[in-house]
Motif scaffolding. Structure first.
Motif, short mmCIF file in Angstrom:
data_model
loop_
_atom_site.label_atom_id
_atom_site.label_comp_id
_atom_site.label_asym_id
_atom_site.label_seq_id
_atom_site.Cartn_x
_atom_site.Cartn_y
_atom_site.Cartn_z
N SER B 39 14.30 56.92 47.87
CA SER B 39 14.81 57.61 46.68
C SER B 39 14.75 59.13 46.84
O SER B 39 15.67 59.84 46.45
CB SER B 39 14.03 57.20 45.44
N MET B 42 17.40 60.46 49.09
CA MET B 42 18.66 60.40 48.37
C MET B 42 18.77 61.56 47.39
O MET B 42 19.83 62.17 47.24
CB MET B 42 18.75 59.05 47.66
N VAL B 43 17.66 61.87 46.73
CA VAL B 43 17.67 62.99 45.78
C VAL B 43 18.04 64.29 46.51
O VAL B 43 18.86 65.06 46.03
CB VAL B 43 16.30 63.15 45.08
N LEU B 46 21.72 64.31 47.19
CA LEU B 46 22.53 64.51 45.98
C LEU B 46 22.41 65.94 45.45
O LEU B 46 23.38 66.51 44.94
CB LEU B 46 22.12 63.50 44.89
N ILE B 57 26.50 65.20 38.89
CA ILE B 57 26.79 63.77 39.05
C ILE B 57 26.23 62.98 37.87
O ILE B 57 25.02 62.97 37.65
CB ILE B 57 26.16 63.23 40.36
N GLN B 59 24.93 59.90 35.49
CA GLN B 59 24.09 58.75 35.83
C GLN B 59 24.88 57.52 36.25
O GLN B 59 24.49 56.80 37.15
CB GLN B 59 23.23 58.36 34.62
N LEU B 62 25.67 56.90 39.89
CA LEU B 62 24.61 56.58 40.85
C LEU B 62 24.57 55.07 41.06
O LEU B 62 23.75 54.37 40.50
CB LEU B 62 23.25 57.10 40.36
N THR B 63 25.50 54.58 41.83
CA THR B 63 25.60 53.15 42.07
C THR B 63 25.43 52.87 43.56
O THR B 63 25.62 53.75 44.40
CB THR B 63 26.98 52.62 41.65
N GLY B 64 25.10 51.62 43.86
CA GLY B 64 24.95 51.20 45.24
C GLY B 64 26.22 51.43 46.05
O GLY B 64 26.17 51.83 47.21
N LEU B 67 26.73 55.22 46.84
CA LEU B 67 25.71 55.83 47.70
C LEU B 67 25.53 55.08 49.01
O LEU B 67 24.59 55.32 49.75
CB LEU B 67 24.37 55.88 46.95
#
Ligand SMILES: Cc1cc2nc3c(=O)[nH]c(=O)nc-3n(C[C@H](O)[C@H](O)[C@H](O)COP(=O)(O)OP(=O)(O)OC[C@H]3O[C@@H](n4cnc5c(N)ncnc54)[C@H](O)[C@@H]3O)c2cc1C
Lengths: 376, 88
Positions: B39, B42-43, B46, B57, B59, B62-64, B67
């Motif tokens: 995570s 990923m942060v 992003l 972006i 909420q 923020l999908t599988g 990403l």
């Protein structure tokens, strides 16, 4: 169990210093093994970090398949504490629990142990070493001591060598409950939705674990306590599921992660942990990943091979010198990587129980019995 | 399409210097989670995207799927740059 000032008492077989997960298990196990035992702690009751820091998940009890790693007292206590089944998070299992219940259950087990005396409000004040043995602790003569203080207080007062504490890979954190939360802690995407707004606000990350009650989570925050209010504000404003969250905690403070380890007859290493090493004198099984946290709140997990566990040998629970000093929990003889796995509460319960039995065997025989098999 | 490729190139450049510097190969199709993106990694990716492209972006993006790899992320960036809603 008696509850009187230490000074009133004559000699005992075993003194246990500290009553966290490790000290609780050590004291009960030593007493059950037939030794007159004393437990001292500056606090007003048992629990240590497990009972007083706000943590709500016991780690290190189960292997990857969800089976118990250790039997004996650690399992007996965990079963008495549990109010529901363990939950899976990625490759590991956690047992949710209530800290108040940890404290009351701990007090009950201590009260039920034969020949055990507890001394609350009693810090360790003095350790006397003669001819390579600890002979007296505070005001009472002892035959063996188990250091369960988390910070190696016995070793510190006796001038016994310890390993350096490591706050770099074991950074402290603020632990607090959050109520009124709808969040799936095991979902990486849900965690990302929470972490991104915090990063945008320039705040360190927050790690959430499931709480005991529905709609509650336990937060571990890597920033200073003064930033917690700001974190809650950002969550309420920007994260779905957190609009009505709040913390019942009245104040926020840091809990140290790093232990202080005493050099034992064997120094358990991170590579022994990660290669699932077994020992002829193995007394505890561990399987928790090597879990390191830096000051920026980044967590690095290194796992054992799938389904594997490592042994903690009896020699890592007994000081190199003096030989009548035993240790459990965060003070066992382990390097910084190994303790980053073995410090979790489930493992502390198990090393406590094993150290209690080892110390009792040592007192009975008056000598080392290195390979003594201990019932798991 | 060329716009997506351009965004992809910026993402790959960032990932090569910030994350995969140890000589590991990364392409537009590299699965990020499978190659060890947690995570927090990923942060940081992003945050780079938001800063570099002046984006915020939401909420629900923020999908599988979005990403999954640099290509899918680039496609999301281009869509957001043109104010288009997520493809259902
Ligand atoms: C931020 C954070 C998050 C964590 N999260 C988890 C988690 O989710 N799950 C998990 O399983 N583990 C977790 N841990 C690890 C775990 O909580 C501890 O490592 C474990 O509880 C340590 O147990 P212990 O019995 O060794 O020491 P402690 O629980 O620290 O007990 C030490 C006892 O010694 C007493 N003592 C101190 N000084 C003296 C003295 N001078 N004389 C006598 N007694 C003394 C103290 O009062 C205390 O009662 C976390 C730790 C931290 C800091």
């Amino acid at each position: 169990m008696n509850d009187r000032p230490a000074a009133d008492f004559p000699a005992c077989d075993i003194a246990v210093v500290g009553s966290g997960a490790a000290g609780l298990a050590a004291a009960v196990s030593a007493a059950r093994a037939g030794c007159t035992t004393r437990l001292i702690d500056p606090r007003a009751g048992p629990g240590g970090t497990a009972g007083f820091s706000g943590l709500t998940t016991l780690c290190g009890l189960f292997d990857e398949a969800g089976d118990w790693l250790n039997g004996g007292f650690s399992r007996e206590f965990a079963e008495a504490l549990a109010e529901g089944p363990p939950v899976r998070q990625g490759r590991v299992w956690l047992l949710p629990y209530q800290p108040e219940r940890f404290r009351t259950r701990a007090a009950e087990f201590l009260a039920g142990a034969p020949g055990l005396t507890v001394h609350w409000g009693t810090p360790l004040g003095r350790v006397q070493v003669e001819d390579g043995h600890i002979v007296q602790l505070n005001d009472f003569p002892v035959r063996a001591v188990i250091d369960c203080s988390g910070t190696a207080e016995v070793a510190r007062l006796a001038g016994i060598p310890c390993l350096a504490t490591d706050e770099i890979t074991q950074a402290p954190a603020v632990i607090f409950p959050l109520h009124g939360v709808r969040h799936d802690c095991s979902s990486p995407l849900a965690n990302l939705r929470l972490l991104l707004p915090l990063a945008r606000a320039g705040l360190p990350p927050l790690h959430l674990q499931p709480g005991r009650e529905p709609d509650t989570v336990t937060a571990k925050f890597s920033g200073p306590p003064a930033q917690v209010e700001e974190v809650i504000t950002v969550l309420r404003r920007e994260v779905t599921g957190f609009a009505h969250c709040s913390s019942p905690a009245r104040e926020f403070h840091c809990t140290p992660r790093a232990g202080r380890m005493i050099l034992g007859r064997h120094l358990l290493s991170g590579s022994e942990v990660l290669t699932a090493q077994k020992f002829a004198d193995g007394v505890v099984r561990g399987a928790w990943p090597v879990e390191q946290w830096n000051a920026a709140g980044q967590c690095r997990l290194r796992y054992l091979p799938a389904g594997a566990y490592y042994d903690i040998p009896a020699r890592a629970l007994q000081a190199a010198e003096p030989r009548n000093l035993f240790m459990a929990g965060k003070t066992i003889s382990a390097d910084v990587d190994a303790i980053a796995s073995a410090r979790v509460m489930g493992c502390c319960l198990a090393t406590g129980a094993a150290a209690g039995q080892l110390a009792a065997a040592w007192v009975r025989s008056g000598a080392d019995s290195p390979g003594t098999p201990i019932a798991r | 399409m060329s716009e997506i490729l351009a965004v992809e190139a910026r993402l790959l450049e960032f990932l090569r210097t910030e994350r995969f510097s140890a000589g590991r190969d990364i392409t537009a199709e590299t699965d990020l989670v499978a190659s060890g993106f947690d995570s927090l990694a990923m942060v940081s990716l992003l945050m780079f995207v938001e800063k570099s492209f002046g984006l915020w972006i939401p909420q629900n993006e923020l999908t599988g799927e979005n990403l999954q790899n640099p290509h899918s992320l680039a496609a999301m960036v281009v869509r957001l740059l043109h104010n288009q809603p997520p493809v259902a």
